[in-house]
Design an enzyme around this catalytic site. Sequence first.
Site, PDB file in Angstrom:
ATOM      1  N   SER B 100     -17.154  30.147  13.880  1.00  0.00           N
ATOM      2  CA  SER B 100     -17.632  29.127  14.810  1.00  0.00           C
ATOM      3  C   SER B 100     -16.795  27.847  14.728  1.00  0.00           C
ATOM      4  O   SER B 100     -15.600  27.890  14.979  1.00  0.00           O
ATOM      5  CB  SER B 100     -19.109  28.877  14.516  1.00  0.00           C
ATOM      6  N   ASP B 242     -16.046  24.935  21.326  1.00  0.00           N
ATOM      7  CA  ASP B 242     -15.730  25.221  19.932  1.00  0.00           C
ATOM      8  C   ASP B 242     -14.995  26.568  19.885  1.00  0.00           C
ATOM      9  O   ASP B 242     -14.670  27.129  20.935  1.00  0.00           O
ATOM     10  CB  ASP B 242     -16.988  25.186  19.054  1.00  0.00           C
ATOM     11  N   ASP B 244     -15.801  29.632  19.119  1.00  0.00           N
ATOM     12  CA  ASP B 244     -16.427  30.889  19.540  1.00  0.00           C
ATOM     13  C   ASP B 244     -17.281  30.730  20.785  1.00  0.00           C
ATOM     14  O   ASP B 244     -18.064  31.622  21.111  1.00  0.00           O
ATOM     15  CB  ASP B 244     -17.233  31.517  18.409  1.00  0.00           C
ATOM     16  N   ASP B 246     -19.859  28.842  21.771  1.00  0.00           N
ATOM     17  CA  ASP B 246     -21.294  28.621  21.896  1.00  0.00           C
ATOM     18  C   ASP B 246     -21.636  27.146  22.106  1.00  0.00           C
ATOM     19  O   ASP B 246     -22.646  26.835  22.710  1.00  0.00           O
ATOM     20  CB  ASP B 246     -22.107  29.254  20.748  1.00  0.00           C
TER      21      ASP B 246
END
Lengths: 460, 454
Positions: B100, B242, B244, B246
């Site tokens: 993440s 970010d 990833d 999300d």
Amino acid sequence: MSSLSAEASRPLKITIGGVRGVVGETLTPDLLVNFSQAFGTWVGGGRVLISRDTRPSGRMVAHCVTSGLIATGCEVVDLGICPTAALQLAVRQSEAVGGIAITAGHNNARWNALKFCRDDGIYLNPRQAQELLNVYHQREFAKAPWNKLAPVGRDDAAGERHLEAVREQLDVDAIRAAGLKIAVDCTNGACSRFTPRFLADLGCEVVAINDDPELPFPHEPRPTPPNLSQLRALVSAAEADAGFAHDADGDRLGIVTEAGEAPGEEYTLCLAAEMVLGRGDPGPVVTNLSTSMAVEDVASKYGREVIRTGVGQVFISEAAVDHGAAIAGEGSGGIVFPRINYAHDSIAALGHIVNLMAERDRPISELIAEIPRYTIVKREVVCPPQRAYSALEELRRGIDAPWVTETNLDDGVKLIGEDRWVHIRVSMTEPRIRVIAEAAAEGLAIDLAEEYVRRANRLL
Amino acid sequence: MAGIQSLKIGVSGVRGVVGQSLTPQLVVGFAEAFGTYLDGGVVVIGRDPRPSGEMILNALVGGLLSTGCSVIDIGVCPTPTMQHAVVDLGADGGIAVTASHHPAAWNALKFCREDGIFLNQHQAEELLNVYHQGAFVQRPHDALGRMGHDEGAINRHLTKVLYSADLDAISSLAPKVVIDSVNGAGADCAEGLLQKMGCEVIAINDVPNGRFPREPEPIAENLGQLCEAVREHGADLGLAQDADGDRLAIVSEEGEAIGEEYTLAFACDVMAETRKGPLVTNLSTSRMIDEVGERHGCEVVRSKVGEVNVVETMLAVDAIGGGEGNGGVIDPNLHYCRDNLAAMALILGGMARRGITITEWKRTFRPSAIVKEKLPCSAGMIGRAILALQRHYEGQTLDLTEGVKAFFDGDAWVHARPSNTEPIIRVVAEADDHATARWLADEAVQVAAQAIEG
């Protein structure tokens, strides 16, 4: 009886020949990532090629191996499903520092294995394998940081390049002109996509069975006579000039004559040697201690020496390099053609024997009939691993046979007489002692083998 | 010490540093544990573009196949895409390979169940028990899982987001948007989505190669390049992803990084426009969500911090929207996952319909300053520190759902809680002005620090 003790020992062999185990039991993802990290650490990074045979566990194993190699900083190039000989050739011809063949060779489908080869495409020798095992046991593997991890590459053409390398050594015109009809059983293994096409390109009429790599092995993937009944029937029904059987990863070759007979895989080396020595490739013949004396007969016909090694592919390969051999190989049907590579190569063996048939323009049964006929008997005794070497030693001390003129202790015990020999050794791949006996008379060979099986059983 | 601190095995997954703690052994072990936990079935794997993703993917596949699970690899994609794919493909579970917002040296596994939602705390504990017991399912050679690939997951996800977006409003405004994808998982898909919605798109850091040009957490201090690009191009707004895909942060037309708390505030403002029902967010998220609730007449329910906690509360109260103040927006009309593509569609649609700039939209909220602090605290000291904070704030209105949250006059608050992933206490304070928020945060840190020192 004796099978009990075999089942009691865990089906895992970690030896200089590689790591071999049963999927779902001993050949776990954890073991596989550890061994591949050990190999990545041992080669010290660089490009490593991997290949696999058609076993359904191959994918699982390949993913584990890929992960472990990447983690140590190796660049993985995946050749996919192809003969091990193609991997070994690709390693030798490229900048790769090594290779891993994912195959349990002739073992049944429950098994799988990692076979490690070095930058010249030859398997690790015992010293190198020992180093690898030390790295494995020490468990301190190289760990590359995130920005030194290499993406996985693919090479789908290695199998094709290997076929081309074999073809270059053959008299393609002669084979084409002969118009042979060849039956082949690929045991749904790694040669399935290659051999039928290879033969067709040589101008042969091809009748192939078990050439679907998606299907399970139709029989044990070992090209010995008990597994050749389907091919024999096919040769007879199709009236083929010969039949050939591969093992799962394309290192061993079995033969069926135009009469539908399976003379035994010992003839593979003799016929291939006939071809190679006959065309004048210089150098001696290398084979192992368990292979038929017929090899000496073929070699002496061309005035060549025979050099005998311990049993194991790497011994054959290294001796072939060291002695500048014309040809090398084993009675199990695995043949090395130094002009191609120092790898056991059943497609090359097939190509050379077809070449011999074309060149001599004679049925394969006649070519075989020219080779002095001995009976070779192969037996095995199940033996718990902890007893293997001590039992062998006890056996050796108890031997007092009047016919023995020479005793060779390079690999187990080999008793050699004028007209017979018996070789008793510990298997590298299974918890067994192997007993191989040969004599001109069938009864004598059987008696000899049985005698030493009895002796071994008595000790155990 | 570095070796110990570089591995976190907890209820939110497994996170470690590649080349140190996140080894192939660890990853195959967790893959086998997850396969054992699921007892067979199909597992979807998606990954962000970190260079270590392929090593981890291969170890996961090896481990899962050995337990008899089949794998569908959907390649490099945002984490919410993986969560959508689990539902779309009728899979039994999913794994996101992503650390993440953490730096490139890290990677992590996040496990998701058949409904496309991450494991909750109890499920995660079950998985950890399976892992630690080490007695994994081992299937024989003819019962191993199969391996498949699905190239269509991102397109299906984008199609759903597009279908939910107010395309008429957005395309008639045709805003000029600068998108900073931090070379992460959202790079290609965000650019494509924005174009399809009718935006004029300028993309920076848009190569999904996992080489992060900035820290991947989309907080104001990491967005200097984006702010500059917005000013340079005279864009209507900037969007920061970010690694990833999300979380989302917004930069105003003036080139100001307005702070990631506004992402959820704007998105909730939009979701509550037309939908009737409660909003859900966590205890550490801005009071702006309460303003949204008042504005549209909806209840706001607060959960513990953590995506799965927000999601499970949303399901329990049948929420119309939710998310976290770190920029993670959950639109339940699409799926119960934090999804910055969904957030883009909501916010651009809302902006277009309102006919206002980001700055103007920001001003519809009461001025707010948020200060986030953290304090190292060993596990053994956490109880003592939290108790000291409770005593210190005696007399204030308190919420003790997770750590201590104290409310003050003027709707100021401070929330102190132990982190789920690190040996620290996190402190968040909000007030009308920065000085008050700073003072509240510092006071909590000081009280906790004194308690820890004894």
